[in-house]
Write an enzyme that holds these catalytic residues in place. Structure first.
Site, PDB file in Angstrom:
ATOM      1  N   LYS B  50       5.905 -12.456   7.962  1.00  0.00           N
ATOM      2  CA  LYS B  50       5.913 -11.002   7.853  1.00  0.00           C
ATOM      3  C   LYS B  50       6.833 -10.430   8.930  1.00  0.00           C
ATOM      4  CE  LYS B  50       2.413  -7.241   7.668  1.00  0.00           C
ATOM      5  NZ  LYS B  50       0.965  -6.979   7.825  1.00  0.00           N
ATOM      6  N   SER B 132      -1.031  -4.443   4.064  1.00  0.00           N
ATOM      7  CA  SER B 132       0.374  -4.244   4.379  1.00  0.00           C
ATOM      8  C   SER B 132       1.213  -5.518   4.277  1.00  0.00           C
ATOM      9  CB  SER B 132       0.512  -3.691   5.804  1.00  0.00           C
ATOM     10  OG  SER B 132       0.042  -4.661   6.731  1.00  0.00           O
ATOM     11  N   SER B 156      -5.140  -6.301   5.600  1.00  0.00           N
ATOM     12  CA  SER B 156      -3.729  -6.370   5.212  1.00  0.00           C
ATOM     13  C   SER B 156      -3.274  -7.734   4.706  1.00  0.00           C
ATOM     14  CB  SER B 156      -2.830  -5.958   6.382  1.00  0.00           C
ATOM     15  OG  SER B 156      -2.865  -4.563   6.535  1.00  0.00           O
TER      16      SER B 156
END
Lengths: 559, 484
Positions: B50, B132, B156
């Protein structure tokens, strides 16, 4: 709470005097010697008089002190600290608040802060925590400072001030180290709390640019907050000096105000007796005891002048001292105060100690300098506080000067304490000083000096010989190694002259100084010492003066 | 180098399911896997990370304009562990800006939102991959990497895993070092792992879960040993093929009426058949989790994001000189106004408000109290005592795991106008936030499809440090054939 920065951020733009300048600026005091010099006598001359000449005003002073932790590295990163390094060379990525970096607490900083707290008679918080204090400025890369707001490391301590001389009597200089027990005016200043926090970067405005040096960013500080227990500039100065001695003895700080390693904010108010405290003003970043005392004196006058000329309330302000004029000027008022949005820092676990940790630390606390003064002057008759202070100043961190004296005294009669101190502080230090050298206990060992003192004071050796021994040890590299006094005297040809030789010398002296000899013969024994002096001269200091006197009296008076 | 790689990979990768828009949009900078410098248990495995996990060979911009072009001077500890075990970092994945969002749609305008690749071919209009860590979940789902790292602050990792039909583990708080993970909310942030199956997740987890002296909140070797001792004592014979003795709690508060997602009855039967027992339990303060979470996470975010907009990290925008006549404060204001997106600004303002002197007691402290209540709810349920707090009472007839749907629904449409209620984005975290607040390990495992044909996931939540219990049960869920 207040901002820790040197220069003061946004408020710098608003510098303007809020009040007319009171007429009398405080007179400059003479520069002080080392901090131990005078505990309270050397405040600016204007200071006490302003408060005491109108007895109907009382002054209340509290201090907030930032002391840099003497760990050699930063509080939450492994970057070293130094005053001499080029700008922006001592930076870990955490100091620059790079995304993803986390604080890792230096345990040595905690140990030193705990020791300091214990020396200040504080209660250690069994669980202290770290918080963030937020504001935007160039000197704080993360836009928050890590500090301890909600649960500080320690609280509720005190520091005893040296006794204040009553104005009528004192001519001798009171010392920050001298015994408080002897004086009823000895006073405790309560310590509200001690907390660990980060220092900011240094920022400097040059032209239109703000230049930032991150070398200082993240350095560990102890913030020590007192209760408003001081009532004069003298007391505030005495408190700071005593604290400096404490920090050095603990080794947690060097107390160097010139380098900014100790910085002071002072809260000052005045009020009439039996009325509530007045509005306080806070003077930021005082970087010498003299400016502290000057600023306090100025503020006292300013507050009194305000109250006596108007019924309008005094605005609560943060102020700074102009170091050229000794006047203070407003930085910001209370209405402009920032909301720091304190928040627990989740990256730092609470400080909790294993059972026994605090007790172990307490047991390791060194003797505080003023306690040493009290103890040694109590043991050794005639020894003065001044003597002990000289020994303390030889090595404020390890106390090697005092240890040397005590080692020397182990082989000596306690009655010789004062003399031994004189030999140490006058002869050894004096000769080292002449040679431009620092004190080092190895040059003349405590044992050797003790023997010299013993022999000289016991009349077995002349003072001149003793001094010659000291001089030799200081001026001859390696002379101290493995030598004992006897061998040394032999080597230097300083052995006392044999009795036969002595008689010869005495006769020579009598022949040389006929007039004095005649006086002695007539019974004036005092004059015999002149003849002894001549004997010493003839023997180049080797003769035993006590014996020489006996022989002279025998010859001249037939005693 | 990156632009070439991006073109190459974009052309080479085909989304698993084509929707109305071309995909994939999961990547910032997909790179071709090169030869590894290290041999190791992850040798040759392609792993995506990420965009908020520091990696020296790629920008770590947190999908924010504020950090565009920022190249960290160091690798995150978890990335370093992957590299040292032979893994290939095959690129960085998109996210909601600084991790704030549940749709992977809160991003700079020049980013295309991540599309969920896991829906039926017949579906119209792209759906969200969840957020996210939506880029990481979609990259795993579309098959362009073997596993991916995400971060999980309030769900997330688990929410995108559920929406994309992959496995997503949020370990116990402190199991994986946060050193190098750009902070959103320090007390909640966890590095999480996404993969197609539990075995892969387990393999990556055991590689990157270790003590780290650069993160004081990372569990020490001693703490890990006491957790391991508790595990061995309480679960001497547990394995994926036998759940005998495993006590699974079904919290009644997570059982929401249809059309919310339900636990599939055949999954429960499968678990019973393996020897587990099921128990209805209660988390009475569950409804307090969401408000507490948004106060605490926003407050911490307002603090953590305060550093951006100054002059410090070398993104392209930061390199610009001050404009004529602009003060330092004005410049900072402009950088923050232009650098942050709407959702980030909203949370910074909310968090700043919660921490202000007038609000602190009534907002922040209350949220902390609610968090404490919720933790107490959890600690009353588990049979195994909390390894970090071993003296608290643990009921002998308590449960070992909680099981509930990961999300209340399947993936929402990306286009807000087709979605309707904007508020529901926050409500998507309803079931994931409690484990975050309590710091407990939680894993979302695919559990079939919803009525619309899009994936649903179920969450397994264990006591702190009991990742292995979560993983064993997860493997059992993995082996359940949901079509039966």
């Amino acid at each position: 709470m207040f901002c820790p920065t040197h220069t003061c951020r946004t408020c710098l733009k608003r510098l303007r005097p809020l009040h007319g300048t009171p007429t009398a600026a405080p007179a400059r005091s003479t520069p002080q010697n080392r901090s131990y010099a005078n505990g309270s006598g050397s405040a600016p001359s204007g200071s006490t008089s302003s408060a005491s000449k109108s007895n109907d005003w009382q002054t209340v002073i509290g201090l907030e002190i930032h002391a840099q932790l003497r760990t050699g590295r930063k509080l939450f990163s492994k970057s070293p600290i130094s005053h001499n390094a080029a700008s922006n060379t001592l930076i870990d990525i955490h100091d620059a608040a790079f995304p993803g970096t986390l604080p890792v607490l230096d345990k040595e900083a905690v140990r030193l802060s705990l020791l300091t707290s214990l020396a200040l008679n504080c209660t250690i918080n069994p669980r202290s925590t770290f918080d963030r204090k937020h504001y935007f400025y160039h000197d704080i890369p993360a836009s928050y400072q890590i500090t301890q707001s909600y649960n500080p490391l320690a609280a509720d301590g005190y520091l005893t001030l040296p006794p204040t001389p009553s104005p009528s009597t004192s001519s001798s200089s009171p010392s920050p180290f001298s015994s408080p027990a002897s004086s009823s005016t000895a006073k405790r200043v309560r310590i509200k709390q001690l907390q660990i926090e980060q220092d900011t970067a240094k920022s400097q405005t040059v032209g239109g640019d703000v230049l930032v040096d991150l070398n200082r960013a993240g350095t560990g500080l102890m913030e020590i907050v007192t209760e408003p227990d001081m009532s004069s500039a003298e007391e505030a100065g005495a408190f700071v000096r005593r604290l400096q001695g404490l920090l050095r003895r603990i080794g947690s700080g060097d107390g160097d105000m010139e380098k900014g390693n100790l910085r002071i904010d002072a809260n000052i108010s005045v009020h009439r007796p039996n009325t509530p405290f007045g509005v306080r003003s806070e003077i930021k970043n005082l970087n010498s005891v003299r400016f502290l005392q000057t600023a306090i004196a100025y503020e006292i006058q300013r507050h009194i002048a305000h109250y006596e000329s108007t019924s309008a309330p005094l605005p609560q302000e943060t102020r700074q001292v102009n170091e050229l004029t000794g006047e203070t000027y407003a930085l910001r008022t209370k209405e402009e105060a920032m909301d720091y949005r304190y928040m627990p820092d989740a990256n730092l676990p609470a400080l909790i100690y294993r059972p026994g940790t605090i007790e172990d630390l307490r047991a390791k606390l060194p003797e505080m300098p003023w306690v040493t003064v009290e103890r040694l002057t109590g043991i050794y008759h005639g020894l003065e506080a001044r003597d002990v202070e000289t020994m303390i100043q030889l090595d404020e961190y390890q106390g090697r000067g005092v240890a040397y004296f005590e080692e020397m005294m182990r082989g000596l009669d306690a009655k010789k304490g004062k003399k031994a101190a004189n030999w140490m502080t006058h002869e050894v230090l004096g000769q080292l000083g002449k040679a431009g050298r620092e004190w080092d206990e190895r040059v003349v060992s405590a044992k050797m000096l003790g023997e010299v003192v013993d022999k000289v004071e016991g009349g077995e050796m002349s003072g001149t010989t003793g001094k010659a021994v000291v001089r030799h040890l200081i001026n001859t590299p390696g002379a101290a190694e493995g030598s004992d006094l006897d061998a040394l005297l032999d080597q230097l040809g300083l052995k006392p002259a044999p009795a036969g030789d002595l008689k010869e010398l005495c006769e020579k002296a009598i022949t040389k100084c006929k007039k004095e000899a005649e006086m002695v013969r007539k019974g004036n024994e005092k004059v015999a010492m002149r003849l002894v002096g001549e004997v010493m001269k003839l023997s180049q200091g080797r003769a035993d003066p006590k014996k020489a006197r006996e022989i002279i009296l025998q010859i001249l008076q037939g005693v | 180098m990156w632009s070439t790689a991006r073109r190459l990979t974009a052309a080479a990768l085909k989304p698993r399911v084509s929707t109305t828009e071309p995909t994939p949009y999961s990547w910032i900078n997909p790179a071709e896997a090169g030869p590894s410098n290290y041999a190791g248990r992850l040798s040759g495995k392609a792993i995506a990370i990420k965009e908020n996990i520091s990696y020296t060979l790629g920008p770590t911009s947190c999908s924010s304009d504020a950090l565009q072009g920022y190249r960290p001077p160091f690798n995150a500890t978890c990335v370093q562990s992957l590299l040292e075990n032979g893994a290939h970092i095959v690129g960085q994945t998109k996210m909601d800006e600084f991790g704030m969002g549940s749709l992977t749609s809160h991003m700079p305008e020049h980013y295309t939102p991540v599309h969920n690749p896991s829906g039926p071919a017949s579906d119209t209009g792209p759906r969200s991959a969840g957020g996210s860590s939506g880029g990481s979940a979609a990259a795993v789902a579309e098959g362009s990497c073997w596993a991916a790292l995400g971060t999980d602050t309030g769900g997330s990792v688990r929410l995108p895993a559920s929406y994309c039909g992959v496995v997503g583990l949020k370990p116990s708080y402190g199991m994986i070092s946060r050193h190098g993970v750009v902070a959103y909310a320090d007390s909640l942030d966890c590095v999480g792992i996404l993969a197609r199956d539990v075995d892969t997740v387990s393999s990556v987890f055991s590689t990157i879960s270790h003590p780290d002296e650069r993160d004081m909140t990372c569990a020490t070797a001693t703490t890990r040993q006491s957790a391991a001792a508790l595990l061995a004592f309480h679960f001497p014979s547990l394995s994926p093929s036998s759940l005998k003795g495993l006590r699974i709690g079904l919290p009644i508060e997570t059982h929401l009426p249809s059309p919310n997602v339900q636990l599939p009855p055949s999954l429960l039967e499968h678990l019973l058949s393996l020897g587990a027992t099921l128990h209805a339990v209660s988390l009475p303060n569950l409804h307090l989790a969401l408000p507490a979470y948004y106060v605490l996470a926003s407050a911490e975010a307002s603090s953590n994001l305060a550093r951006y907009g100054g002059v410090w990290f070398g993104s392209e925008k930061e390199k610009e000189d001050s404009r004529e006549g602009e003060s330092g404060l004005e410049r900072r204001r402009r950088m923050r106004t232009e650098g942050f997106g709407g959702e980030v600004k909203k949370r910074i303002l909310a968090g700043t408000h919660a921490l202000s002197a007038d609000e602190f007691n009534n907002t922040y402290l209350k949220a902390l109290h609610l968090r404490h209540l919720l933790r107490t709810d959890f600690s009353r349920l588990f049979r195994v005592p909390h390894p970090l707090d071993p003296n608290t009472f643990a009921p002998p007839r308590g449960i070992d795991l909680l099981l509930h749907p990961t999300a209340t629904r399947t993936a929402p449409k990306l286009d807000a106008s087709q979605r309707g209620d904007e508020e529901s984005e926050y409500a998507q975290d309803l079931l994931t936030v409690p484990a975050s607040l309590a710091g407990l390990p939680a894993m979302s495992v695919p559990a079939g499809k919803g009525e619309d044909g899009w994936p649903v996931g179920v969450s397994l939540v264990g006591q702190w440090g009991m990742e292995h219990v979560v993983l064993w049960a997860g493997q059992a869920v993995d082996r359940w054939d949901w079509k039966l």
